[in-house]
Design an enzyme around this catalytic site. Structure first.
Site, mmCIF file in Angstrom:
data_model
loop_
_atom_site.group_PDB
_atom_site.id
_atom_site.type_symbol
_atom_site.label_atom_id
_atom_site.label_comp_id
_atom_site.label_asym_id
_atom_site.label_seq_id
_atom_site.Cartn_x
_atom_site.Cartn_y
_atom_site.Cartn_z
ATOM 1 N N THR A 42 0.815 -1.223 0.000
ATOM 2 C CA THR A 42 0.000 0.000 0.000
ATOM 3 C C THR A 42 0.843 1.265 0.000
ATOM 4 O O THR A 42 0.488 2.265 -0.626
ATOM 5 C CB THR A 42 -0.905 0.014 1.257
ATOM 6 N N ARG B 296 -2.960 -25.986 13.862
ATOM 7 C CA ARG B 296 -3.417 -24.967 14.805
ATOM 8 C C ARG B 296 -4.467 -25.580 15.726
ATOM 9 O O ARG B 296 -5.568 -25.922 15.296
ATOM 10 C CB ARG B 296 -3.951 -23.751 14.054
HETATM 11 N N1 ASP Z 1 -2.650 -5.540 0.247
HETATM 12 C C1 ASP Z 1 -1.565 -4.703 0.713
HETATM 13 C C2 ASP Z 1 -0.292 -5.555 0.707
HETATM 14 O O1 ASP Z 1 -0.085 -6.324 1.588
HETATM 15 C C3 ASP Z 1 -1.854 -4.180 2.068
HETATM 16 C C4 ASP Z 1 -0.799 -3.266 2.646
HETATM 17 O O2 ASP Z 1 0.248 -3.009 2.136
HETATM 18 O O3 ASP Z 1 -1.072 -2.745 3.732
HETATM 19 O O4 ASP Z 1 0.474 -5.429 -0.197
#
Ligand code: ASP
Length: 348
Positions: free
Chosen positions: A14, A254
């Site tokens: 992100t 688990r």
């Molecule tokens: N979907 C994204 C990823 O893991 C979420 C993030 O970066 O927070 O690449």
């Protein structure tokens, strides 16, 4: 004093994403776009270079959503760090939050006798958004990666995850929130660094490698492993399929509470058969806090009798990546894998 040199490795996530105008969804963008949004990095007392991930045949690898992470990309990160190890004081890996705890755990095992910081970070909001948490995360991660003690040794010679004001040990960490800026937690080990007004290093909690010896990178992983959770009503035929899968070498199971499982004979027999076939079955609790104690209740005791080994207070991410690492290290020696699963090798 010479400026510290930090290598910033962008894998995606992100933090560097932009909204695709056609779909409205977030997708990874290039590294330069990302850095344009953090001009503050130039004010730090460190030189920050960017490292590119390449495949083993030398191709540049594009940034990804971390849901697409794979063991071969973990090897690419390890290779990038090992190639530049002597030229940098520390490494910051920008990574999506979704699987960051798996990558950080895997890297902790792949980089033996790590004497320099490898700090993972990312963000919950993209770097170009006004309320982004990415800027603070990158800036403090770089500061921690550059920090040294009076002897000139790295303050944090281990793989950590910096997020929301705390540095956590990579192989002790789990993503716990898809919403909060403090997205990660280390339930069974205290944080290594608190970053508030001051940056406080809890030195007694940080690993102490042998600084006179080299770091030894390992690139091989064996992903013939699976994770499954027990639940009331679990079916014998489905479990039999998993346990008898011909290529399967190890299972993270688990269990409930302090490592308990149903006492049905079919389950215990299936687990015993799996062990007799040379499969390594590790007991990790579905509770995130506390440890597996297989001698506390009868139902845990029977698991031990069936050859299941205790994963103690390990995270699932750490257990599964440690198995991949050990299976590749000791391909013909299940007893060694079982023995090493019972020991802490990187503070896990
Ligand atoms: N979907 C994204 C990823 O893991 C979420 C993030 O970066 O927070 O690449």
């Amino acid at each position: 004093m010479n400026k510290r040199k930090i290598l910033l490795i962008y894998t995606g996530g992100t933090i560097g994403m932009n909204r695709n105008p056609a779909t409205g969804a977030l997708e990874p963008f290039d590294f330069h776009h990302l850095l344009e949004h953090v001009p503050e990095l130039q004010q730090l007392d460190a030189i920050v270079d960017n490292g590119q991930l390449t495949s083993d045949d030398g191709r540049l690898l594009p940034p990804i959503d971390s849901s697409d992470m794979t063991p071969s990309l973990w090897s690419a990160v390890a290779r990038c760090i090992a190639t530049h190890y002597d030229s940098y004081d520390g490494f910051v890996v920008l990574h999506g939050t979704d699987t960051m705890a798996y990558t950080a755990s895997a890297l902790s095992f792949m980089l033996e006798n790590l004497t320099k910081p490898v700090i993972f970070t990312g963000s919950q909001l993209p770097i170009d958004q006004l309320r982004t948490d990415g800027k603070e995360n990158i800036i403090t991660a770089v500061e921690i990666a550059a920090a040294k003690d009076d002897d000139g040794h790295a303050m944090v010679p281990e793989v950590g995850i910096y997020f929301g004001g705390r540095l956590l040990r990579g192989n002790r960490t789990t993503k716990e929130s898809a919403e909060a800026f403090r997205a990660f937690e280390s339930f069974n080990y205290p944080c290594l660094v608190d970053a508030g007004v001051d940056i406080t290093y809890h030195r007694e909690r940080i690993l102490k490698p042998d600084f006179s010896k080299p770091m030894v990178p390992h690139y091989d992983l064996d992903n013939n492993v699976i994770i499954f959770s027990l639940f009331p009503g679990i079916r014998e035929d489905l479990i039999q399929h998993i346990i008898h899968a011909p290529t399967l070498k190890a299972i993270v199971m688990r269990t409930f509470g302090s490592g308990n499982a149903p006492q049905q004979p079919w389950l215990l027999n299936a687990l015993r058969e799996g062990t007799e076939q040379g499969k390594v079955i590790v007991n990790i609790s579905q509770c995130v806090q506390g440890a597996v104690e297989m001698t506390r209740y009868d139902c845990g005791y029977y698991l031990q009798q069936a050859g299941v080994i205790s994963g103690r207070d390990s995270t699932v991410e750490s257990a599964v990546t440690k198995l991949m690492f050990l299976l590749a290290q000791y391909p013909d020696d299940t007893d060694k894998v079982r023995e090493m699963m019972g020991k802490s090798i990187r503070g896990e």
